[in-house]
Structure formats: structure tokens, C-alpha cells
Design an enzyme around this catalytic site. Structure first.
Site, mmCIF file in Angstrom:
data_model
loop_
_atom_site.group_PDB
_atom_site.id
_atom_site.type_symbol
_atom_site.label_atom_id
_atom_site.label_comp_id
_atom_site.label_asym_id
_atom_site.label_seq_id
_atom_site.Cartn_x
_atom_site.Cartn_y
_atom_site.Cartn_z
ATOM 1 N N CYS A 192 0.828 -1.217 0.000
ATOM 2 C CA CYS A 192 0.000 0.000 0.000
ATOM 3 C C CYS A 192 0.858 1.261 0.000
ATOM 4 O O CYS A 192 1.724 1.425 0.848
ATOM 5 C CB CYS A 192 -0.893 -0.021 1.236
ATOM 6 S SG CYS A 192 -1.818 1.497 1.475
HETATM 7 N N1 MHO Z 1 -5.971 -1.717 3.274
HETATM 8 C C1 MHO Z 1 -5.881 -0.373 2.787
HETATM 9 C C2 MHO Z 1 -5.333 -0.268 1.432
HETATM 10 C C3 MHO Z 1 -5.137 1.125 0.992
HETATM 11 S S1 MHO Z 1 -3.810 1.262 0.020
HETATM 12 C C4 MHO Z 1 -3.786 2.824 -0.555
HETATM 13 C C5 MHO Z 1 -7.221 0.294 2.924
HETATM 14 O O1 MHO Z 1 -7.502 0.753 4.004
HETATM 15 O O2 MHO Z 1 -8.005 0.373 1.985
HETATM 16 O O3 MHO Z 1 -4.080 0.437 -1.138
#
Ligand code: MHO
Length: 220
Positions: free
Chosen positions: A16
Site C-alpha cells: 500500500c
Molecule cells: N488496506 C488499505 C489499502 C489502501 S492502500 C492505498 C485500505 O484501508 O483500503 O491500497
């Protein structure tokens, strides 16, 4: 004043990109960070439709303060390079591990560091790709300095800077890492101390504080 030699750019994907930006933004010598999409073929990717790209961070750095090799060390230390499709709860091709190299020297250094990492991880395979850097597409504003934006206090400390200035600010890059508690312990403590100082005195003039902090080495 800006240095009279050029800054350098490195691009990495390690899960991420909110977190990737925080990891690199903390480091002394990193001047600017931008999250975006890289490594795929889809033109003009966006978050909800990024195609075959990986969530990436572009790191602008001062090569006299931090080296590409040091950035690589941080890259390896900051994620699990043996996960084929993502990191922890983040599953999918967009979270793959990639070093985007620009030129033969970076490619060589990346290769050497990957071999070293493979020796360390013994039987499990390091799946990190080493790929020639192509177009880096900056992500939407709401993804830039995401961790910092979760803290109204830190934003206020930044003088509620307009988006563009926030994206370009070295201090914002650093506080973004601080907000995520991803700075190296020494830097995390240094910022803690600074912030405690401000809280004691009251934040009368965040912009002045920001200017001072920039001069005192938060800048680069
Ligand atoms: N698990 C994360 C991923 C975001 S990242 C920018 C969320 O809260 O959606 O892909």
C-alpha cells in the site's frame, strides 16, 4: 538554498503506497515523496482502476546525504519481499514488490541487494521484481501524504498548507512518516521532542515553526 547539484529520483513498490510514502519520507536526505502508479501498461491509471500498475512511491533525494544503496536497505527492511501478491491484509497485484531502476548502475545495485536478500531468506523465494523505470503516474491528491492528513493536529502544525505545497514539502514528507510511526527510532524521538516543545509553548505561529524546523535540518 537548494544545492547546486541535481537531486536524484528512485521509485519503489512495496505494498500500500500510503505506507510506502511514510517509510521513505522519514529519512534524512529525502527531499520530496509522491505516491503513484507504475510498472504497468494502462494509460492514465486512477486508484479505482489502476490496471496492471503497482502502488508505488517516487522518492526525490539528495545523493550527498543518502545513497541509493541506503534506500535499497530501507526498501528490503520495510516489507516482506517473499509475498507474491501483497502485504498482510492488502492482497492483489497492485501491492507487488518492485524496484524500478533507472540506468545500469541502479540495476546492478538492485540486483546485488536482491541476491543478498535471497541468501538471508534461505528457502523462501524473494519475489521482488527489478524492472526498468517507465512512466510514473502520480496518484490523486487524497492519496498524497495520506498518513499526515489523518492528523488534524499535524496538519495545523503545517499551517494548513494548500494541497500543492503539502505535496512538495520535505517537512510534510517527514511528518507523514512520523504520523504513521514509521520513522527510524532516532528521528521519531527527535520529532516527538520538537512537538512537545511546541505544545509547551503553544502553537502561536505554526508557519514560523515550520520555517524554523526546515532550517534546523528537517528540510534535508
Ligand atoms: N488496506 C488499505 C489499502 C489502501 S492502500 C492505498 C485500505 O484501508 O483500503 O491500497
Amino acid at each position: 538554498p537548494p544545492p547546486d547539484y541535481p537531486l536524484k529520483i528512485a521509485v519503489f513498490a512495496l505494498g500500500c503506497f500510503w505506507r510506502s510514502e511514510a517509510v521513505f519520507g522519514c529519512l534524512n536526505g529525502v527531499v520530496r515523496t509522491t505516491v503513484g502508479y507504475c510498472g504497468g501498461s494502462k494509460l492514465n491509471p486512477v486508484y479505482r482502476s489502476l490496471g496492471d500498475h503497482a502502488e508505488s512511491v517516487q522518492v526525490e533525494y539528495d545523493p550527498k546525504v543518502i545513497s541509493y544503496t541506503q534506500l535499497l536497505e530501507v526498501f528490503w527492511a520495510s516489507h516482506d519481499s517473499r509475498q507474491v501478491f501483497g502485504q498482510g491484509p492488502d492482497v492483489g497485484n497492485q501491492y507487488r514488490s518492485v524496484i524500478f531502476t533507472n540506468g545500469t548502475e541502479e540495476r546492478r545495485l538492485a540486483g546485488v541487494s536482491k541476491e543478498r536478500e535471497q541468501l538471508k531468506s534461505r528457502s523462501s523465494v524473494v519475489v521482488t521484481q527489478i524492472q526498468q523505470l517507465g512512466t510514473f503516474y502520480p496518484a490523486e491528491p487524497e492519496h498524497q501524504k495520506f498518513e499526515l492528513k489523518q492528523s488534524p493536529f499535524l496538519r495545523q502544525l503545517m499551517g494548513n498548507l494548500p494541497e500543492v505545497d503539502l505535496e512538495n514539502s520535505s517537512l510534510a514528507a517527514k511528518l507523514n512518516g512520523y504520523a504513521a510511526e514509521l520513522c527510524p527510532p532516532g528521528i521519531q524521538k527527535q520529532i516527538d521532542a520538537k512537538i512537545n516543545d511546541i505544545l509547551r509553548k503553544g502553537i502561536e505561529n505554526p508557519e514560523l515553526w515550520m520555517a524554523q524546523a526546515n532550517r534546523q535540518g528537517f528540510k534535508r
